[in-house]
Scaffold this motif. Sequence first.
Motif, short mmCIF file in Angstrom:
data_model
loop_
_atom_site.label_atom_id
_atom_site.label_comp_id
_atom_site.label_asym_id
_atom_site.label_seq_id
_atom_site.Cartn_x
_atom_site.Cartn_y
_atom_site.Cartn_z
N ALA A 48 27.35 33.28 54.71
CA ALA A 48 28.11 34.30 53.99
C ALA A 48 28.80 33.77 52.75
O ALA A 48 28.92 34.48 51.75
N ARG A 49 29.25 32.53 52.77
CA ARG A 49 30.07 32.00 51.67
C ARG A 49 29.38 32.12 50.31
O ARG A 49 29.97 32.60 49.35
N ALA A 50 28.15 31.69 50.21
CA ALA A 50 27.45 31.71 48.92
C ALA A 50 27.31 33.14 48.40
O ALA A 50 27.48 33.39 47.20
N LEU A 51 27.01 34.07 49.30
CA LEU A 51 26.87 35.47 48.87
C LEU A 51 28.21 36.03 48.40
O LEU A 51 28.28 36.72 47.37
N LEU A 52 29.26 35.74 49.13
CA LEU A 52 30.59 36.24 48.74
C LEU A 52 31.05 35.62 47.42
O LEU A 52 31.63 36.31 46.58
N GLU A 53 30.78 34.36 47.24
CA GLU A 53 31.14 33.71 45.97
C GLU A 53 30.40 34.34 44.80
O GLU A 53 30.98 34.56 43.74
N ARG A 54 29.13 34.65 45.01
CA ARG A 54 28.35 35.29 43.94
C ARG A 54 28.92 36.67 43.61
O ARG A 54 29.09 37.01 42.43
N VAL A 55 29.25 37.44 44.63
CA VAL A 55 29.83 38.77 44.40
C VAL A 55 31.15 38.64 43.66
O VAL A 55 31.41 39.38 42.71
N GLU A 56 31.96 37.70 44.08
CA GLU A 56 33.27 37.51 43.44
C GLU A 56 33.12 37.16 41.96
O GLU A 56 33.92 37.59 41.13
N ARG A 57 32.09 36.43 41.62
CA ARG A 57 31.87 36.04 40.21
C ARG A 57 31.20 37.11 39.38
O ARG A 57 31.43 37.18 38.17
N THR A 58 30.35 37.94 39.99
CA THR A 58 29.45 38.75 39.17
C THR A 58 29.56 40.26 39.30
O THR A 58 29.06 40.97 38.43
N ASP A 59 30.19 40.76 40.36
CA ASP A 59 30.20 42.22 40.53
C ASP A 59 31.06 42.87 39.44
O ASP A 59 32.10 42.33 39.05
N GLY A 60 30.62 44.00 38.97
CA GLY A 60 31.32 44.71 37.91
C GLY A 60 32.56 45.47 38.35
O GLY A 60 33.32 45.95 37.52
N SER A 61 32.78 45.56 39.65
CA SER A 61 33.91 46.31 40.18
C SER A 61 35.00 45.36 40.68
O SER A 61 34.73 44.48 41.52
N GLU A 62 36.21 45.56 40.21
CA GLU A 62 37.33 44.75 40.69
C GLU A 62 37.55 44.96 42.19
O GLU A 62 37.90 44.02 42.90
N GLU A 63 37.34 46.18 42.68
CA GLU A 63 37.52 46.44 44.11
C GLU A 63 36.52 45.65 44.96
O GLU A 63 36.88 45.12 46.02
N VAL A 64 35.30 45.56 44.51
CA VAL A 64 34.29 44.81 45.24
C VAL A 64 34.62 43.32 45.17
O VAL A 64 34.53 42.61 46.18
N ARG A 65 35.00 42.84 44.00
CA ARG A 65 35.37 41.42 43.88
C ARG A 65 36.57 41.08 44.77
O ARG A 65 36.60 40.03 45.41
N ALA A 66 37.55 41.98 44.84
CA ALA A 66 38.71 41.76 45.70
C ALA A 66 38.30 41.74 47.17
O ALA A 66 38.78 40.90 47.95
N ALA A 67 37.40 42.62 47.56
CA ALA A 67 36.92 42.64 48.94
C ALA A 67 36.21 41.31 49.26
O ALA A 67 36.37 40.77 50.35
N ALA A 68 35.47 40.79 48.29
CA ALA A 68 34.79 39.51 48.50
C ALA A 68 35.79 38.38 48.68
O ALA A 68 35.61 37.52 49.54
N ARG A 69 36.84 38.38 47.87
CA ARG A 69 37.88 37.34 48.02
C ARG A 69 38.53 37.42 49.41
O ARG A 69 38.74 36.40 50.05
N GLU A 70 38.81 38.62 49.86
CA GLU A 70 39.44 38.80 51.17
C GLU A 70 38.52 38.42 52.31
O GLU A 70 38.99 37.96 53.36
N ALA A 71 37.22 38.60 52.13
CA ALA A 71 36.25 38.31 53.19
C ALA A 71 35.85 36.84 53.24
O ALA A 71 35.20 36.42 54.19
N MET A 72 36.23 36.08 52.23
CA MET A 72 35.81 34.69 52.13
C MET A 72 36.26 33.89 53.36
O MET A 72 37.45 33.90 53.71
#
Length: 75
Positions: A48-72
């Motif tokens: 999961a870590r690599a996928l979440l890190e990618r989402v945190e770096r690249t998703d265009g939505s702040e809400e999605v990036r925040a969810a990725a940070r919380e799920a890390m």
Amino acid sequence: RVRAALVGIGNAAQPRSLAAIEARLGDPEERVRIAAVNALRRMPPAGARALLERVERTDGSEEVRAAAREAMPAE
């Protein structure tokens, strides 16, 4: 329906489901991407870590990036 399926996949916590979750991380709907991120919370950290890190770096939505940070997963 897609979001409900992602909840079920996440609850099963089967590493073989990572590919299905990863495919939804690119969904055009923000809610689906957030559901995919949340499904990764229950996956083994190694997958999961690599996928979440990618989402945190690249998703265009702040809400999605925040969810990725919380799920890390913790290191």
